[in-house]
Design a protein around this motif. Sequence first.
Motif, PDB file in Angstrom:
ATOM      1  N   GLU B 159     -16.448 -28.328-122.494  1.00 57.03           N
ATOM      2  CA  GLU B 159     -16.271 -29.694-121.984  1.00 57.03           C
ATOM      3  C   GLU B 159     -15.608 -30.569-123.045  1.00 57.03           C
ATOM      4  O   GLU B 159     -16.271 -31.349-123.718  1.00 57.03           O
ATOM      5  CB  GLU B 159     -17.634 -30.242-121.591  1.00 57.03           C
ATOM      6  CG  GLU B 159     -17.561 -31.397-120.640  1.00 57.03           C
ATOM      7  CD  GLU B 159     -18.952 -31.853-120.234  1.00 57.03           C
ATOM      8  OE1 GLU B 159     -19.939 -31.215-120.615  1.00 57.03           O
ATOM      9  OE2 GLU B 159     -19.022 -32.880-119.545  1.00 57.03           O
ATOM     10  N   GLY B 160     -14.283 -30.440-123.148  1.00 55.18           N
ATOM     11  CA  GLY B 160     -13.543 -31.052-124.246  1.00 55.18           C
ATOM     12  C   GLY B 160     -13.043 -32.458-123.983  1.00 55.18           C
ATOM     13  O   GLY B 160     -12.261 -32.988-124.766  1.00 55.18           O
ATOM     14  N   GLU B 161     -13.465 -33.064-122.873  1.00 48.87           N
ATOM     15  CA  GLU B 161     -13.062 -34.453-122.613  1.00 48.87           C
ATOM     16  C   GLU B 161     -14.290 -35.337-122.482  1.00 48.87           C
ATOM     17  O   GLU B 161     -15.351 -34.889-122.050  1.00 48.87           O
ATOM     18  CB  GLU B 161     -12.234 -34.533-121.332  1.00 48.87           C
ATOM     19  CG  GLU B 161     -10.905 -33.835-121.477  1.00 48.87           C
ATOM     20  CD  GLU B 161      -9.905 -34.314-120.425  1.00 48.87           C
ATOM     21  OE1 GLU B 161     -10.188 -35.301-119.715  1.00 48.87           O
ATOM     22  OE2 GLU B 161      -8.851 -33.674-120.320  1.00 48.87           O
ATOM     23  N   ALA B 162     -14.093 -36.591-122.819  1.00 49.27           N
ATOM     24  CA  ALA B 162     -15.208 -37.536-122.716  1.00 49.27           C
ATOM     25  C   ALA B 162     -15.602 -37.689-121.250  1.00 49.27           C
ATOM     26  O   ALA B 162     -14.745 -37.918-120.399  1.00 49.27           O
ATOM     27  CB  ALA B 162     -14.805 -38.884-123.288  1.00 49.27           C
ATOM     28  N   PRO B 163     -16.888 -37.589-120.932  1.00 50.10           N
ATOM     29  CA  PRO B 163     -17.311 -37.729-119.534  1.00 50.10           C
ATOM     30  C   PRO B 163     -17.164 -39.152-119.002  1.00 50.10           C
ATOM     31  O   PRO B 163     -16.997 -39.344-117.811  1.00 50.10           O
ATOM     32  CB  PRO B 163     -18.796 -37.343-119.566  1.00 50.10           C
ATOM     33  CG  PRO B 163     -19.008 -36.656-120.856  1.00 50.10           C
ATOM     34  CD  PRO B 163     -17.994 -37.212-121.809  1.00 50.10           C
ATOM     35  N   PHE B 164     -17.256 -40.135-119.892  1.00 47.15           N
ATOM     36  CA  PHE B 164     -17.251 -41.536-119.464  1.00 47.15           C
ATOM     37  C   PHE B 164     -15.939 -42.162-119.900  1.00 47.15           C
ATOM     38  O   PHE B 164     -15.628 -42.201-121.093  1.00 47.15           O
ATOM     39  CB  PHE B 164     -18.432 -42.263-120.089  1.00 47.15           C
ATOM     40  CG  PHE B 164     -18.639 -43.666-119.581  1.00 47.15           C
ATOM     41  CD1 PHE B 164     -19.576 -43.935-118.598  1.00 47.15           C
ATOM     42  CD2 PHE B 164     -17.901 -44.731-120.094  1.00 47.15           C
ATOM     43  CE1 PHE B 164     -19.780 -45.229-118.134  1.00 47.15           C
ATOM     44  CE2 PHE B 164     -18.087 -46.022-119.634  1.00 47.15           C
ATOM     45  CZ  PHE B 164     -19.035 -46.277-118.649  1.00 47.15           C
ATOM     46  N   ARG B 166     -12.757 -45.279-119.408  1.00 50.27           N
ATOM     47  CA  ARG B 166     -12.127 -46.450-118.814  1.00 50.27           C
ATOM     48  C   ARG B 166     -10.627 -46.273-118.940  1.00 50.27           C
ATOM     49  O   ARG B 166     -10.154 -45.625-119.865  1.00 50.27           O
ATOM     50  CB  ARG B 166     -12.589 -47.732-119.503  1.00 50.27           C
ATOM     51  CG  ARG B 166     -14.072 -48.028-119.235  1.00 50.27           C
ATOM     52  CD  ARG B 166     -14.477 -49.419-119.662  1.00 50.27           C
ATOM     53  NE  ARG B 166     -15.883 -49.668-119.384  1.00 50.27           N
ATOM     54  CZ  ARG B 166     -16.369 -50.065-118.194  1.00 50.27           C
ATOM     55  NH1 ARG B 166     -15.552 -50.263-117.176  1.00 50.27           N
ATOM     56  NH2 ARG B 166     -17.658 -50.266-118.017  1.00 50.27           N
ATOM     57  N   ARG B 470     -19.530 -36.357-113.678  1.00 50.60           N
ATOM     58  CA  ARG B 470     -20.980 -36.247-113.570  1.00 50.60           C
ATOM     59  C   ARG B 470     -21.539 -36.639-112.209  1.00 50.60           C
ATOM     60  O   ARG B 470     -22.256 -35.896-111.585  1.00 50.60           O
ATOM     61  CB  ARG B 470     -21.659 -37.220-114.561  1.00 50.60           C
ATOM     62  CG  ARG B 470     -21.404 -36.982-115.985  1.00 50.60           C
ATOM     63  CD  ARG B 470     -22.437 -36.070-116.562  1.00 50.60           C
ATOM     64  NE  ARG B 470     -22.109 -35.757-117.937  1.00 50.60           N
ATOM     65  CZ  ARG B 470     -21.253 -34.829-118.288  1.00 50.60           C
ATOM     66  NH1 ARG B 470     -20.653 -34.090-117.372  1.00 50.60           N
ATOM     67  NH2 ARG B 470     -20.994 -34.597-119.558  1.00 50.60           N
ATOM     68  N   LEU B 476     -27.114 -36.388-110.648  1.00 44.16           N
ATOM     69  CA  LEU B 476     -27.086 -37.520-111.577  1.00 44.16           C
ATOM     70  C   LEU B 476     -26.577 -38.800-110.939  1.00 44.16           C
ATOM     71  O   LEU B 476     -26.385 -39.797-111.638  1.00 44.16           O
ATOM     72  CB  LEU B 476     -26.224 -37.201-112.794  1.00 44.16           C
ATOM     73  CG  LEU B 476     -26.867 -36.299-113.838  1.00 44.16           C
ATOM     74  CD1 LEU B 476     -25.908 -36.093-114.993  1.00 44.16           C
ATOM     75  CD2 LEU B 476     -28.180 -36.890-114.347  1.00 44.16           C
ATOM     76  N   THR B 478     -27.372 -41.605-109.891  1.00 37.88           N
ATOM     77  CA  THR B 478     -28.463 -42.577-109.847  1.00 37.88           C
ATOM     78  C   THR B 478     -27.978 -43.942-110.335  1.00 37.88           C
ATOM     79  O   THR B 478     -26.891 -44.055-110.901  1.00 37.88           O
ATOM     80  CB  THR B 478     -29.620 -42.141-110.759  1.00 37.88           C
ATOM     81  OG1 THR B 478     -29.156 -42.143-112.113  1.00 37.88           O
ATOM     82  CG2 THR B 478     -30.101 -40.735-110.398  1.00 37.88           C
ATOM     83  N   PHE B 479     -28.806 -44.914-110.154  1.00 36.55           N
ATOM     84  CA  PHE B 479     -28.519 -46.291-110.573  1.00 36.55           C
ATOM     85  C   PHE B 479     -28.040 -46.374-112.025  1.00 36.55           C
ATOM     86  O   PHE B 479     -27.209 -47.216-112.363  1.00 36.55           O
ATOM     87  CB  PHE B 479     -29.785 -47.131-110.390  1.00 36.55           C
ATOM     88  CG  PHE B 479     -29.661 -48.561-110.807  1.00 36.55           C
ATOM     89  CD1 PHE B 479     -29.207 -49.524-109.923  1.00 36.55           C
ATOM     90  CD2 PHE B 479     -29.994 -48.960-112.101  1.00 36.55           C
ATOM     91  CE1 PHE B 479     -29.087 -50.860-110.313  1.00 36.55           C
ATOM     92  CE2 PHE B 479     -29.878 -50.291-112.494  1.00 36.55           C
ATOM     93  CZ  PHE B 479     -29.427 -51.237-111.594  1.00 36.55           C
ATOM     94  N   ASP B 480     -28.572 -45.498-112.889  1.00 34.78           N
ATOM     95  CA  ASP B 480     -28.188 -45.520-114.305  1.00 34.78           C
ATOM     96  C   ASP B 480     -26.697 -45.297-114.511  1.00 34.78           C
ATOM     97  O   ASP B 480     -26.178 -45.600-115.584  1.00 34.78           O
ATOM     98  CB  ASP B 480     -28.934 -44.430-115.079  1.00 34.78           C
ATOM     99  CG  ASP B 480     -30.336 -44.873-115.437  1.00 34.78           C
ATOM    100  OD1 ASP B 480     -30.689 -46.021-115.138  1.00 34.78           O
ATOM    101  OD2 ASP B 480     -31.061 -44.062-116.029  1.00 34.78           O
ATOM    102  N   HIS B 481     -26.035 -44.733-113.549  1.00 34.06           N
ATOM    103  CA  HIS B 481     -24.602 -44.468-113.715  1.00 34.06           C
ATOM    104  C   HIS B 481     -23.756 -45.593-113.118  1.00 34.06           C
ATOM    105  O   HIS B 481     -22.538 -45.461-112.992  1.00 34.06           O
ATOM    106  CB  HIS B 481     -24.265 -43.079-113.157  1.00 34.06           C
ATOM    107  CG  HIS B 481     -24.943 -41.999-113.974  1.00 34.06           C
ATOM    108  ND1 HIS B 481     -24.277 -41.269-114.921  1.00 34.06           N
ATOM    109  CD2 HIS B 481     -26.230 -41.613-114.045  1.00 34.06           C
ATOM    110  CE1 HIS B 481     -25.136 -40.447-115.511  1.00 34.06           C
ATOM    111  NE2 HIS B 481     -26.322 -40.631-115.002  1.00 34.06           N
ATOM    112  N   ARG B 483     -22.774 -49.808-113.674  1.00 28.99           N
ATOM    113  CA  ARG B 483     -22.720 -50.798-114.752  1.00 28.99           C
ATOM    114  C   ARG B 483     -22.670 -52.183-114.119  1.00 28.99           C
ATOM    115  O   ARG B 483     -21.764 -52.473-113.318  1.00 28.99           O
ATOM    116  CB  ARG B 483     -21.479 -50.573-115.630  1.00 28.99           C
ATOM    117  CG  ARG B 483     -21.510 -49.274-116.445  1.00 28.99           C
ATOM    118  CD  ARG B 483     -22.593 -49.301-117.525  1.00 28.99           C
ATOM    119  NE  ARG B 483     -22.700 -48.047-118.258  1.00 28.99           N
ATOM    120  CZ  ARG B 483     -23.513 -47.043-117.924  1.00 28.99           C
ATOM    121  NH1 ARG B 483     -24.297 -47.134-116.856  1.00 28.99           N
ATOM    122  NH2 ARG B 483     -23.559 -45.943-118.656  1.00 28.99           N
TER     123      ARG B 483
END
Lengths: 531, 531
Positions: B159-164, B166, B470, B476, B478-481, B483
Amino acid sequence: MRLKCALIAITLVSSPVAAADPAAINRIADQAMNHGQVVETAAYLTDRIGGRLTNSPAMREAERWTQAKFKEWGLRNVHLEGFEFGRGWWIESSRVRMTAPRPLALHAIPIAWTPPTDGAITAPVIVAPMTKEDHFTKWRGKLAGKIVLVSLPKDPKDEGEAPFKRLSGGELAEKDEYRQPVYDPSEARDLAKWFRFGRRLDAFLKAEGAIAWARMAQRDNGLVHGEGYSFRTGETPSLPAVELAAEDYRRLTRLAKTGPVTIEIDSKVHFDDSDSKGYNIIAEIPGTDPKAGYVMAGAHIDSWVAADGAADNAAGSAVVMEAARILSAIGVRPKRTIRFALWSGEEQGLFGSYSYVRKHLVTRPAQPDPEIASLGPWGDQTYPITPLPGFRDLVAYFNMDNGSGKLRGIYAEGNFAAVPMLKEWISPLASMGVTSVVAKPTGSTDHIGMAELGLPAFQFIQDPLDYGSRAHHSSLDTFDHLRAQDLRQAATVMASLLLSAADSDKPLPRNVLPTQPSVTRPFDYEDPDKD
Amino acid sequence: MRLKCALIAITLVSSPVAAADPAAINRIADQAMNHGQVVETAAYLTDRIGGRLTNSPAMREAERWTQAKFKEWGLRNVHLEGFEFGRGWWIESSRVRMTAPRPLALHAIPIAWTPPTDGAITAPVIVAPMTKEDHFTKWRGKLAGKIVLVSLPKDPKDEGEAPFKRLSGGELAEKDEYRQPVYDPSEARDLAKWFRFGRRLDAFLKAEGAIAWARMAQRDNGLVHGEGYSFRTGETPSLPAVELAAEDYRRLTRLAKTGPVTIEIDSKVHFDDSDSKGYNIIAEIPGTDPKAGYVMAGAHIDSWVAADGAADNAAGSAVVMEAARILSAIGVRPKRTIRFALWSGEEQGLFGSYSYVRKHLVTRPAQPDPEIASLGPWGDQTYPITPLPGFRDLVAYFNMDNGSGKLRGIYAEGNFAAVPMLKEWISPLASMGVTSVVAKPTGSTDHIGMAELGLPAFQFIQDPLDYGSRAHHSSLDTFDHLRAQDLRQAATVMASLLLSAADSDKPLPRNVLPTQPSVTRPFDYEDPDKD
């Protein structure tokens, strides 16, 4: 590249610190790459045996199986060395569910060494974050019959970095910056205090009539870990406790702001008190010169139990075992004995490797502070250090415990004089990615009990892969987070280094035996308000 | 920056396509930022109601609750519009464990619309990867009494890229590259064949005496999803089935190579056949000019059930609802009616939004191929298209369904003529990050039933966050994902655009009503070997 390697080989043969016969290195690489068993070994430790908590039945199985493999591969003097530890503990099954306001399965794991629930228990939750004993006052009288959520629900993080990484040449070069290690006497005290707080929290919750407690996972993304440190006989916790995935924990805390929330915990865990001792597994390839001492490779084989202890540290264990198999298979007859050690009790405080130090290498005065003494031998920063007869025999120690990534270099751990020899020994394998030797000291694993005595004890710089971001201690530490080519490379490097160190004309230089803790903050005062 | 905004505002007022009163935009922003409820709305949809599978009890609760909120906020003509769908289904609890060679909890979820296990069932696994009917031959006679692992265990990915993420300015600019959309008639046929294979696999496994089956999650890292598509009354699967986390699935397949493996599935799921219809939720702010038509915002509110359907698509639903609340709260009296739609049945094939199209906008001939017809209305690429009287009334449609990230721009969906007007409408909000309007067409969600008719129907360019990596459809989501600031920004933009479109002197230009499928591959032949 070939020409360059050949020139290096000639240099090595004519060098006063001559390493292993270059042809032996080629036979090592052939064994590792074309006849390798490191992947099968890692698969057995992870898939078949699974998580290997110190003194658990799975760890006992690992003790038996690894000895059998060492014997099958022709290793000698295969045996266990025991040390006092505490209780065994294992999870048969566990389930945590929200039952109100709606049914929902939660990602959770029982915290190590907490008791079973004796069937499913269901209770309302209360969010009562507590991190020190002062916080108990606020919740006194409010916890009876509740499942207490003791963590403050910190916000999720924006995961803006790649979870899986390999070191670039530049990043590898940046690691070669020596800094004097900071000796901070408050570290051990802070840890002892944190463990004490854990015990007092358990007692407080029990006294208040709470029926269980839950904490929030430190990482996001559904991961759970379940580390616990109250494993001593007679000191394990009184209340069942679970760690909840961060997303699930936060959901409970949000819902609890707007209405009643009930969860069910069914934690079918077992203690195993058949033997309170932990055991290191030892095996050898005998040297031809009994006076030349020994070299050693080691890795801890115990793990946490949220998954299968793959990157931490079936990887290192399988690499150490594979190095043994390879060297035995190619029929080496080294000058020095080559010893292989699979440590136990590492995760709870380096118990296995420190017991080796105390049994074979040095004695130190007893730790006068009983609370710091309770941390185990690594809390014993006491002086003077008195070498045992075996102290002079240990010529080199190589430890693998930085995940499952390929070996990119060696941390020489403050042993400046050893740098050139180590560099020479790895030079034939540069094209495999192992190119760097840095003097920088590192901590946190089984080499430090030896390195802090001035012995030539080293760890490896490894490609990080997803060790820090995902696998370390977590429910994702499974075989899938290993990489076959990395393990084969590591076994090649480990076997080559061991043979070079075992056959070297000159032993590796040692560091100075310390006579007191290093003093790096001579003008600091201690904060009197700090508990 | 303020001066610049003021200048733009003056331009707007004097423009022939005058948008909403700039003061209204400031009141919208104030409502969204300082009096916003979008976070509370999203939390209720996710934490409290949870995953909202079409026709499930949770979706029924969402239908009731959202109508109540619309009414509470002063919306008018709040009602449901039904469409034929199929069965409801929900998970009360589920548990999957390995029982041999050792006990281990597995991360898993029942596949949507599969039957319950009626208590725990335990059986040996067999790894029998099958992706087409030809593969059945190999396994005939070998599956009786087994739990069949039907996926090929593909290797884990680095997994060589940032999951999050902008979008940078550069990445946003790169989206402005128009390409003619490819109409590929085999797409619908391939999908119909895949669904057919699923039905035949279920029948084959049942006939062979298998007792359940399991597939591997498409993503790594312990995520599960559980999508299933056999939801029609009388057509739901006959065998219990689960999706296993990739790590857990691969472990089973490796262990099965070296010995027997047994798993236990306890899938307590329920069908709900109280009503076979799905329902869109509709609400309005009436316009002052009955002849001026209406503008509409929409988002699907149904979700999968591995988690709480947060980024997909409580986010879009909460933003549409918040835009309604904001516009109602500031007391707008728009020229055109502003309609708000929360679609159902999106995840199974855009059923809700297409039913709206068929009821209000156009009629199309029946699809002659019954298998493609079974896909639902989005398989109906039939001609000629006959506009209904309501066709002329829809002046603009804005759809939100690209995760929970802030709105960075608008996909004008091939409507070139609309680009300048849309750009002008978003220009006051540039400092909130919404700066781009691109002609590029996009697919996969509820705007396409309208956009493909030439209507001015748009989707948003959104910051990706961790939607693709994700959250999308996963355990996953859920509300936590979400912003909070992103949701507030999106509500501001959505409300502003709706008001601009509702008050604009000129309606948005339309695209051409198509008379046949677009032909982009005039010289292709169909592969006769393709099943």
